[in-house]
Design a protein around this motif. Structure first.
Motif, PDB file in Angstrom:
ATOM      1  N   ARG A 113     -58.163   7.099  17.766  1.00  0.00           N
ATOM      2  CA  ARG A 113     -57.844   5.664  17.766  1.00  0.00           C
ATOM      3  C   ARG A 113     -56.127   6.100  16.456  1.00  0.00           C
ATOM      4  N   SER A 114     -56.069   6.720  15.799  1.00  0.00           N
ATOM      5  CA  SER A 114     -55.604   6.625  15.030  1.00  0.00           C
ATOM      6  C   SER A 114     -53.885   7.587  16.092  1.00  0.00           C
ATOM      7  N   ASP A 115     -54.173   7.381  16.740  1.00  0.00           N
ATOM      8  CA  ASP A 115     -52.805   7.708  18.210  1.00  0.00           C
ATOM      9  C   ASP A 115     -52.287   6.940  18.640  1.00  0.00           C
ATOM     10  N   VAL A 116     -53.262   5.011  18.543  1.00  0.00           N
ATOM     11  CA  VAL A 116     -52.537   4.221  19.341  1.00  0.00           C
ATOM     12  C   VAL A 116     -52.239   3.446  18.257  1.00  0.00           C
ATOM     13  N   PRO A 117     -51.126   1.903  18.249  1.00  0.00           N
ATOM     14  CA  PRO A 117     -51.395   1.080  17.104  1.00  0.00           C
ATOM     15  C   PRO A 117     -51.987  -0.103  17.588  1.00  0.00           C
ATOM     16  N   THR A 118     -52.481  -0.451  16.703  1.00  0.00           N
ATOM     17  CA  THR A 118     -53.523  -1.301  16.705  1.00  0.00           C
ATOM     18  C   THR A 118     -52.618  -2.522  17.676  1.00  0.00           C
ATOM     19  N   PHE A 119     -51.553  -2.695  17.134  1.00  0.00           N
ATOM     20  CA  PHE A 119     -51.224  -4.305  17.921  1.00  0.00           C
ATOM     21  C   PHE A 119     -50.187  -3.571  19.019  1.00  0.00           C
ATOM     22  N   ALA A 120     -49.794  -3.788  20.225  1.00  0.00           N
ATOM     23  CA  ALA A 120     -48.762  -3.864  21.071  1.00  0.00           C
ATOM     24  C   ALA A 120     -48.135  -5.425  21.207  1.00  0.00           C
ATOM     25  N   TYR A 121     -47.098  -5.317  21.094  1.00  0.00           N
ATOM     26  CA  TYR A 121     -45.692  -6.788  21.540  1.00  0.00           C
ATOM     27  C   TYR A 121     -45.351  -6.736  23.002  1.00  0.00           C
ATOM     28  N   PHE A 122     -44.958  -7.510  23.082  1.00  0.00           N
ATOM     29  CA  PHE A 122     -44.385  -8.453  24.909  1.00  0.00           C
ATOM     30  C   PHE A 122     -44.043  -9.291  24.655  1.00  0.00           C
ATOM     31  N   ALA A 123     -42.051  -9.207  25.938  1.00  0.00           N
ATOM     32  CA  ALA A 123     -42.034 -10.966  26.030  1.00  0.00           C
ATOM     33  C   ALA A 123     -42.487 -11.360  27.255  1.00  0.00           C
ATOM     34  N   THR A 124     -42.646 -11.898  27.868  1.00  0.00           N
ATOM     35  CA  THR A 124     -43.372 -12.840  29.202  1.00  0.00           C
ATOM     36  C   THR A 124     -43.444 -14.064  29.363  1.00  0.00           C
ATOM     37  N   ASN A 125     -42.906 -14.295  30.561  1.00  0.00           N
ATOM     38  CA  ASN A 125     -42.902 -16.129  31.254  1.00  0.00           C
ATOM     39  C   ASN A 125     -44.353 -15.418  32.011  1.00  0.00           C
ATOM     40  N   LEU A 126     -45.472 -14.895  31.630  1.00  0.00           N
ATOM     41  CA  LEU A 126     -46.283 -14.938  32.360  1.00  0.00           C
ATOM     42  C   LEU A 126     -47.536 -16.691  31.828  1.00  0.00           C
ATOM     43  N   LEU A 127     -46.783 -16.497  30.566  1.00  0.00           N
ATOM     44  CA  LEU A 127     -47.644 -18.124  30.544  1.00  0.00           C
ATOM     45  C   LEU A 127     -46.715 -19.331  30.102  1.00  0.00           C
ATOM     46  N   THR A 128     -45.677 -19.428  31.374  1.00  0.00           N
ATOM     47  CA  THR A 128     -44.778 -20.591  31.154  1.00  0.00           C
ATOM     48  C   THR A 128     -45.073 -21.091  32.913  1.00  0.00           C
ATOM     49  N   SER A 129     -45.095 -22.209  32.937  1.00  0.00           N
ATOM     50  CA  SER A 129     -45.526 -22.819  34.639  1.00  0.00           C
ATOM     51  C   SER A 129     -44.638 -22.401  35.393  1.00  0.00           C
TER      52      SER A 129
END
Length: 286
Positions: A113-129
């Motif tokens: 668990r200590s090797d991996v950040p708790t959160f990851a961030y993305f930009a996407t248009n997957l949620l865009t209709s």
């Protein structure tokens, strides 16, 4: 009466006055082929409408579906040892969304668990209709978490209870090969395969003589495994082997690069090039 010499002189004079050189009088020089410049590829949505990470006006947090979380795992090059069980998205600029996902780490895998950040961030248009998208293509990529939209999405995600991720303890492997996951290690880089390992893999692949392995590339996989892509060479032979019936690339898994002098524990086996680690090794070979 015009003599042949005078007729020839008149023809040459007419030719020169028309703009043709002497070479055109005596030889038929073909016109050079036209130079065709391919049209440049049209810019994609990320170029036409760059993502800035700013927060759209009057935006609200939106939960990310399991299907989209799975696609983001592909964008983050994770899966198996690391998964994204939960995520929140907010609208950013243009038609982009900023997504923050919570990471989960397989307790029976190689990572802590200590090797991996708790959160990851993305930009996407997957949620865009589809009606809103500029193009039909879907784009998702990792971004920095220091933007206004990322801060809002993170604040919303932290308000949600972390989901319980049930991970079954894997059965005891029947052989060392059962511990190979097919996933490249984090930040796995391309490495040239040594001549000694190439000769070893020829033995594993039961080739030599008619078929040889002149070069290869490998990437680190899980545990002590390495995934290897080998260029296959077909030599002149009377056995019927040709370029048409022998694959151009073969794939193997080996622990030899991790063992050093412990040659007695080397374990290698062939695989079909269908997992993520073999795809990455194959890309290194090109």
């Amino acid at each position: 009466m015009l003599t042949p010499a005078r007729i020839l002189g008149m023809v040459m004079a007419a030719t020169l006055l028309s703009g043709c050189g002497l070479r055109a009088v005596w030889s038929d020089v073909p016109a050079p082929p036209p130079v065709i410049t391919p049209a440049p590829a049209p810019p994609d949505e990320r170029t036409l409408h760059p993502y800035t990470g700013e927060l759209a006006a009057s935006t609200e947090c939106k939960a990310v579906s399991k299907d989209d979380l799975s696609l983001l795992q592909d964008a983050g090059n994770v899966g198996g040892a690391i998964t994204y069980p939960q995520g929140v998205a907010v609208r950013s600029n243009a038609k982009w969304w900023t997504v923050v996902v919570r990471t989960a780490v397989d307790p029976y895998g190689d990572l802590k668990r200590s090797d991996v950040p708790t959160f990851a961030y993305f930009a996407t248009n997957l949620l865009t209709s589809d009606a809103e998208k500029y193009l039909d293509d879907d784009f998702s990529w990792s971004v920095d978490g220091g933007t206004a939209s990322a801060s809002k999405a993170l604040a919303c995600l932290k308000k949600l209870p972390a989901p319980k991720v049930l991970v079954k303890k894997p059965p005891k492997p029947a052989s060392p090969a059962d511990t190979y996951s097919g996933l490249p290690a984090r930040a796995a880089a391309c490495h040239k395969v040594s001549d000694a390992l190439l000769r070893h893999l020829e033995q594993v692949g039961q080739v030599g003589g008619a078929i040889t392995y002149p070069r290869g590339q490998m990437v680190r996989a899980n545990r002590k495994w390495w995934t290897v892509a080998i260029a296959v060479q077909v030599n002149p032979n009377s056995l019927g082997f040709t370029r048409d019936n022998v694959p151009a690339v073969e794939y193997f898994v080996t622990n030899e690069p991790s063992l050093g002098a412990k040659a007695s524990t080397v374990f290698s086996f062939p695989i079909k090039g269908t997992d993520k680690a073999s795809a990455k090794a194959g890309a290194c070979l090109k």
